[in-house]
Design a protein around this motif. Structure first.
Motif, short mmCIF file in Angstrom:
data_model
loop_
_atom_site.label_atom_id
_atom_site.label_comp_id
_atom_site.label_asym_id
_atom_site.label_seq_id
_atom_site.Cartn_x
_atom_site.Cartn_y
_atom_site.Cartn_z
N TYR A 213 0.72 -1.32 -0.02
CA TYR A 213 0.04 -0.13 0.11
C TYR A 213 0.65 1.12 0.15
N LYS A 214 1.74 1.28 0.94
CA LYS A 214 2.56 2.58 0.97
C LYS A 214 3.41 2.69 -0.31
N GLY A 215 4.04 1.67 -0.90
CA GLY A 215 4.79 1.83 -2.13
C GLY A 215 3.85 2.22 -3.29
N ARG A 216 2.74 1.63 -3.21
CA ARG A 216 1.82 2.02 -4.44
C ARG A 216 1.37 3.47 -3.96
N LYS A 217 1.18 3.90 -2.91
CA LYS A 217 0.60 5.27 -2.65
C LYS A 217 1.77 6.17 -3.17
N LYS A 218 2.91 5.86 -2.78
CA LYS A 218 4.08 6.74 -3.14
C LYS A 218 4.05 6.87 -4.86
N ASP A 219 4.04 5.53 -5.56
CA ASP A 219 3.82 5.47 -6.73
C ASP A 219 2.99 6.40 -7.46
N GLN A 220 1.61 6.32 -6.84
CA GLN A 220 0.65 7.14 -7.16
C GLN A 220 0.87 8.46 -7.03
N GLN A 221 1.46 9.06 -5.87
CA GLN A 221 1.68 10.53 -5.57
C GLN A 221 2.67 11.00 -6.52
N ARG A 222 3.68 10.17 -6.81
CA ARG A 222 4.58 10.42 -7.88
C ARG A 222 4.08 10.56 -9.33
N GLN A 223 3.28 9.52 -9.70
CA GLN A 223 2.62 9.79 -10.95
C GLN A 223 1.71 11.09 -10.96
N MET A 224 0.99 11.23 -9.84
CA MET A 224 0.12 12.49 -9.74
C MET A 224 0.95 13.71 -9.93
#
Length: 280
Positions: A51-62
């Motif tokens: 979850y945390k890695g995916r959230k970071k990836d989503q934030q980076r993608q955003m």
């Protein structure tokens, strides 16, 4: 029992109401790995450990998307500004070109007007000079004609041969060749004097006519005023007579009323008022 349970519940709620609010623990103490057991490393079914890695990836993608959108927006804004700048430069260049063309056309128009004015002036001067020369030619021709008429022995015969040897004022009919210039001038002067006299007579008659018209108007006005005054006098006389007749009618009526009362033997109030007033 139920009453005791209700009292206990109320007491608990009352105690909770007295307790301070919003004092819950927001974050627990850090995990102590040495004190953790085997259960700390177990994995539950359905647990998402990425979850945390995916959230970071989503934030980076955003962030990348936002940065890309900002970049695209800036590029569009820059392109729009470039287009507006180019259009403004085009409009300014077009205006400058149009202004230059209009200035050139105005300059050409002014030059054409000047040339036309100069040509008209030249033609006018030429025509004026031509008219002056023609008039001078006509005047010179007239002078030559007059000189020819006065000097030609065939056209201007000697009128002095018609004079009689008996007297200067008498002429010989058989030798009459026409009037002399002095006689012709005298005839013209006499004719002019007659015309002037006729004009003076006409002017005098016109003035007399005007004076007569004014006199007639004044007389008519005086007659109208006299007629109005006469009518006013008649009206005043009639009014006086009407007042006099009205007064006579009133007096006649009063006299008739009095005679009627005396005829019937009416006794007036003053007759009875005289009783008992005697001094005896």
């Amino acid at each position: 029992m139920e009453a005791k349970e209700m009292d206990s519940t109320k007491h608990t709620l009352f105690q909770q109401m007295k307790a301070p609010k919003n004092n819950a623990i927001k974050m627990d103490d850090p995990i102590d790995v040495c004190s953790c057991t085997v259960s700390s490393v177990q994995k539950f079914s359905g647990e998402d450990r990425q979850y945390k890695g995916r959230k970071k990836d989503q934030q980076r993608q955003m962030r990348e998307w936002c940065s890309q959108q900002l970049t695209e927006k800036e590029m569009k804004t820059s392109d729009l500004k470039d287009e507006e700048t180019k259009y403004s430069e085009y409009v300014l260049a077009e205006d400058a070109l149009r202004a230059n063309i209009e200035n050139e056309e105005q300059h050409e128009r002014i030059e054409i007007n000047k040339s036309v004015q100069y040509e008209n002036l030249t033609q006018s001067n030429t025509l004026r000079e031509f008219s002056r020369n023609e008039k001078m030619k006509e005047l010179h021709a007239d002078k030559k004609m007059i000189s020819h008429l006065t000097s030609d022995p065939f056209l201007s015969e000697e009128t002095g041969i018609s004079k009689s040897s008996i007297a200067e004022h008498r002429v010989r009919p058989d030798h009459f060749k026409g009037f002399s210039k002095t006689q012709v001038r005298c005839i013209y002067e006499q004719n002019e004097a007659v015309i002037k006299a006729k004009n003076r007579v006409k002017e005098t008659e016109r003035l007399e006519e005007i004076n007569w018209t004014e006199h007639q108007k004044a007389v008519q006005h005086e007659m109208e005023e006299a007629e109005l005054q006469h009518l006013q006098n008649i009206k005043n006389t009639n009014d006086v007579q009407e007042q006099y007749l009205t007064k006579q009618r009133i007096e006649q009526k009063e006299k008739q009323d009095k005679m009627k009362k005396e005829k019937l033997g009416e006794i007036e109030n003053g007759f009875f008022q005289g009783f008992g007033t005697s001094c005896r």
